[in-house]
Every structure is written in C-alpha cells, then in structure tokens.
Design a protein around this motif. Sequence first.
Motif, PDB file in Angstrom:
ATOM      1  N   THR A  33      11.423 -10.435   4.137  1.00 27.18           N
ATOM      2  CA  THR A  33      10.948 -11.229   3.001  1.00 27.18           C
ATOM      3  C   THR A  33       9.430 -11.164   2.954  1.00 27.18           C
ATOM      4  OG1 THR A  33      10.868 -13.267   4.306  1.00 27.18           O
ATOM      5  CG2 THR A  33      12.896 -12.829   3.099  1.00 27.18           C
ATOM      6  N   LEU A  34       8.885 -11.329   1.756  1.00 29.41           N
ATOM      7  CA  LEU A  34       7.446 -11.310   1.546  1.00 29.41           C
ATOM      8  C   LEU A  34       7.104 -12.420   0.570  1.00 29.41           C
ATOM      9  CD1 LEU A  34       4.798  -9.661   2.103  1.00 29.41           C
ATOM     10  CD2 LEU A  34       5.281  -8.476  -0.044  1.00 29.41           C
ATOM     11  N   ASN A  35       6.060 -13.182   0.863  1.00 28.83           N
ATOM     12  CA  ASN A  35       5.642 -14.288   0.006  1.00 28.83           C
ATOM     13  C   ASN A  35       4.129 -14.316  -0.129  1.00 28.83           C
ATOM     14  OD1 ASN A  35       8.252 -15.673  -0.377  1.00 28.83           O
ATOM     15  ND2 ASN A  35       8.142 -15.893   1.841  1.00 28.83           N
ATOM     16  N   LEU A  47      -5.891 -11.458  -1.872  1.00 32.35           N
ATOM     17  CA  LEU A  47      -4.520 -11.936  -1.997  1.00 32.35           C
ATOM     18  C   LEU A  47      -3.888 -11.879  -0.616  1.00 32.35           C
ATOM     19  CD1 LEU A  47      -2.368 -12.782  -4.055  1.00 32.35           C
ATOM     20  CD2 LEU A  47      -1.851 -10.370  -4.376  1.00 32.35           C
ATOM     21  N   ARG A  48      -3.377 -12.997  -0.151  1.00 29.87           N
ATOM     22  CA  ARG A  48      -2.801 -13.075   1.192  1.00 29.87           C
ATOM     23  C   ARG A  48      -1.280 -13.138   1.103  1.00 29.87           C
ATOM     24  NH1 ARG A  48      -7.239 -13.596   4.090  1.00 29.87           N
ATOM     25  NH2 ARG A  48      -8.947 -14.896   3.400  1.00 29.87           N
ATOM     26  N   PHE A  49      -0.635 -12.279   1.891  1.00 31.79           N
ATOM     27  CA  PHE A  49       0.815 -12.222   1.947  1.00 31.79           C
ATOM     28  C   PHE A  49       1.290 -12.599   3.343  1.00 31.79           C
ATOM     29  CE2 PHE A  49      -0.240  -9.163  -1.358  1.00 31.79           C
ATOM     30  CZ  PHE A  49       0.672  -9.488  -2.350  1.00 31.79           C
ATOM     31  N   ALA A  50       2.446 -13.234   3.409  1.00 28.52           N
ATOM     32  CA  ALA A  50       3.100 -13.533   4.679  1.00 28.52           C
ATOM     33  C   ALA A  50       4.516 -12.980   4.598  1.00 28.52           C
ATOM     34  CB  ALA A  50       3.133 -15.037   4.929  1.00 28.52           C
ATOM     35  N   GLY A  51       4.959 -12.374   5.673  1.00 27.90           N
ATOM     36  CA  GLY A  51       6.292 -11.787   5.689  1.00 27.90           C
ATOM     37  C   GLY A  51       7.034 -12.107   6.966  1.00 27.90           C
ATOM     38  N   VAL A  52       8.360 -12.017   6.858  1.00 36.18           N
ATOM     39  CA  VAL A  52       9.237 -12.246   8.003  1.00 36.18           C
ATOM     40  C   VAL A  52      10.327 -11.187   7.972  1.00 36.18           C
ATOM     41  CG1 VAL A  52      10.860 -13.837   9.112  1.00 36.18           C
ATOM     42  CG2 VAL A  52       8.850 -14.733   7.944  1.00 36.18           C
ATOM     43  N   TRP A  90      14.588 -11.590  17.759  1.00 34.38           N
ATOM     44  CA  TRP A  90      15.371 -11.617  16.516  1.00 34.38           C
ATOM     45  C   TRP A  90      14.518 -11.612  15.254  1.00 34.38           C
ATOM     46  CZ3 TRP A  90      19.894 -10.590  18.336  1.00 34.38           C
ATOM     47  CH2 TRP A  90      20.232 -11.051  19.601  1.00 34.38           C
ATOM     48  N   THR A  91      13.269 -12.084  15.325  1.00 36.36           N
ATOM     49  CA  THR A  91      12.435 -12.162  14.129  1.00 36.36           C
ATOM     50  C   THR A  91      11.013 -11.680  14.427  1.00 36.36           C
ATOM     51  OG1 THR A  91      11.740 -14.437  14.570  1.00 36.36           O
ATOM     52  CG2 THR A  91      13.695 -14.140  13.178  1.00 36.36           C
ATOM     53  N   ALA A  92      10.321 -11.307  13.364  1.00 36.29           N
ATOM     54  CA  ALA A  92       8.916 -10.908  13.461  1.00 36.29           C
ATOM     55  C   ALA A  92       8.178 -11.463  12.251  1.00 36.29           C
ATOM     56  CB  ALA A  92       8.785  -9.397  13.497  1.00 36.29           C
ATOM     57  N   ASP A  93       6.991 -11.999  12.484  1.00 33.33           N
ATOM     58  CA  ASP A  93       6.151 -12.522  11.413  1.00 33.33           C
ATOM     59  C   ASP A  93       4.938 -11.612  11.263  1.00 33.33           C
ATOM     60  OD1 ASP A  93       7.716 -14.914  11.088  1.00 33.33           O
ATOM     61  OD2 ASP A  93       6.811 -15.652  12.929  1.00 33.33           O
ATOM     62  N   PHE A  94       4.562 -11.315  10.030  1.00 32.74           N
ATOM     63  CA  PHE A  94       3.422 -10.436   9.789  1.00 32.74           C
ATOM     64  C   PHE A  94       2.666 -10.925   8.560  1.00 32.74           C
ATOM     65  CE2 PHE A  94       7.300  -8.694   8.034  1.00 32.74           C
ATOM     66  CZ  PHE A  94       6.977  -8.427   6.725  1.00 32.74           C
ATOM     67  N   ARG A  95       1.403 -10.457   8.436  1.00 35.18           N
ATOM     68  CA  ARG A  95       0.530 -10.850   7.318  1.00 35.18           C
ATOM     69  C   ARG A  95      -0.220  -9.644   6.783  1.00 35.18           C
ATOM     70  NH1 ARG A  95      -1.882 -15.408  10.840  1.00 35.18           N
ATOM     71  NH2 ARG A  95      -0.377 -17.065  10.518  1.00 35.18           N
ATOM     72  N   VAL A 129       7.403  -9.116  -5.017  1.00 36.57           N
ATOM     73  CA  VAL A 129       6.643 -10.298  -5.390  1.00 36.57           C
ATOM     74  C   VAL A 129       5.705  -9.872  -6.509  1.00 36.57           C
ATOM     75  CG1 VAL A 129       4.923 -11.975  -4.606  1.00 36.57           C
ATOM     76  CG2 VAL A 129       6.729 -11.228  -3.052  1.00 36.57           C
ATOM     77  N   ARG A 130       5.753 -10.549  -7.641  1.00 32.96           N
ATOM     78  CA  ARG A 130       4.930 -10.176  -8.798  1.00 32.96           C
ATOM     79  C   ARG A 130       3.645 -10.994  -8.825  1.00 32.96           C
ATOM     80  NH1 ARG A 130       7.839  -6.621 -11.270  1.00 32.96           N
ATOM     81  NH2 ARG A 130      10.081  -6.784 -11.405  1.00 32.96           N
ATOM     82  N   VAL A 131       2.537 -10.286  -9.095  1.00 31.01           N
ATOM     83  CA  VAL A 131       1.215 -10.907  -9.139  1.00 31.01           C
ATOM     84  C   VAL A 131       0.483 -10.403 -10.383  1.00 31.01           C
ATOM     85  CG1 VAL A 131      -1.013 -11.112  -7.966  1.00 31.01           C
ATOM     86  CG2 VAL A 131       1.096 -11.067  -6.628  1.00 31.01           C
ATOM     87  N   THR A 132      -0.201 -11.318 -11.062  1.00 30.92           N
ATOM     88  CA  THR A 132      -1.027 -10.965 -12.213  1.00 30.92           C
ATOM     89  C   THR A 132      -2.487 -11.105 -11.835  1.00 30.92           C
ATOM     90  OG1 THR A 132       0.673 -11.749 -13.735  1.00 30.92           O
ATOM     91  CG2 THR A 132      -1.567 -11.546 -14.619  1.00 30.92           C
ATOM     92  N   VAL A 133      -3.274 -10.070 -12.157  1.00 27.51           N
ATOM     93  CA  VAL A 133      -4.722 -10.093 -11.894  1.00 27.51           C
ATOM     94  C   VAL A 133      -5.421 -10.231 -13.243  1.00 27.51           C
ATOM     95  CG1 VAL A 133      -6.683  -8.846 -10.924  1.00 27.51           C
ATOM     96  CG2 VAL A 133      -4.420  -8.638  -9.869  1.00 27.51           C
ATOM     97  N   ARG A 134      -6.272 -11.236 -13.366  1.00 27.05           N
ATOM     98  CA  ARG A 134      -7.010 -11.490 -14.626  1.00 27.05           C
ATOM     99  C   ARG A 134      -8.476 -11.155 -14.470  1.00 27.05           C
ATOM    100  NH1 ARG A 134      -4.297 -17.132 -16.620  1.00 27.05           N
ATOM    101  NH2 ARG A 134      -2.265 -16.257 -16.860  1.00 27.05           N
TER     102      ARG A 134
END
Length: 134
Positions: A33-35, A47-52, A90-95, A129-134
């Motif tokens: 997953t990515l958020n 823009l900062r992303f966190a994933g698992v 079982w899990t890994a967290d990344f940024r 994950v959708r992002v809009t840049v203005r």
Amino acid sequence: MKHVVVGAGVVGLLSGGLVVASGGSAMAKSNVTLNTAHKVIHTGQTLRFAGVAGDDAGLRKARFCLEVRGTDKHWRQVGKCVMPYHADGWTADFRFDARLLDRGRYAFRAVGVGLRHQKHEIYGPSPSVRVTVR
C-alpha cells in the motif's frame, strides 16, 4: 455403539466441508500500500509518501521503488529505490519524498523489487495514489 456414532460424525464432517480445508494447497498473500497526506500540492513542494508491504508467508528482502505516471500514460521510476526503515518477518515500512515541478495530474504507485535484480518485481504494484500539482 459409541464407535459407530463417532465414525458417523467424522464421515459427516468430512463430507460437509472439512474436505476444503484438507484439500488443495494454501496460497500465500502479499500486498503493498502507498499513501500520502496531500492530494493537491503546489509546484516545487515536497510530496511525502508512506508505504507498507506485507506477506503472510514471510517477507522477502526487497527494495521499494516509487513510480509515477503523468500525461504520457507510462509508468516510470522516480528517484532511487529505498530499503525499508522498519521490517520484521511479516511487514516492511518505507518512505519516499518526491518533488514535482510541472503542473498536472499524476498517479503514483510503489513496487517491491529484488535486491539483485531491480527489474524483477517481488511485491506490488500498489494501488495508485492520485496527486494534482498546481
């Protein structure tokens, strides 16, 4: 008489549904997953992303890469792939951090790749994950 009753009970259970549990092999499930906290940013902002990533069969060692898709409709890697900052069996967290200088709408996703072969996807891709840049 007890033996017959127990025997009939076992036959009833086997024909009623336990056969599925003892039948075919189990499939291991994994996911990525990515958020991001911000879905709309201004040009030049970070823009900062966190994933698992998770794997119920045990997590394999992997690096995680951020990919972006813009108007050209092709996925391409952004920056360098990263090692997880936290991992257990079982899990890994990344940024990830990304900086976008062009206005537009973008989709981002994460993939887990092998340590030796970065083109070999082990995990993912994550939902975009959708992002809009203005």
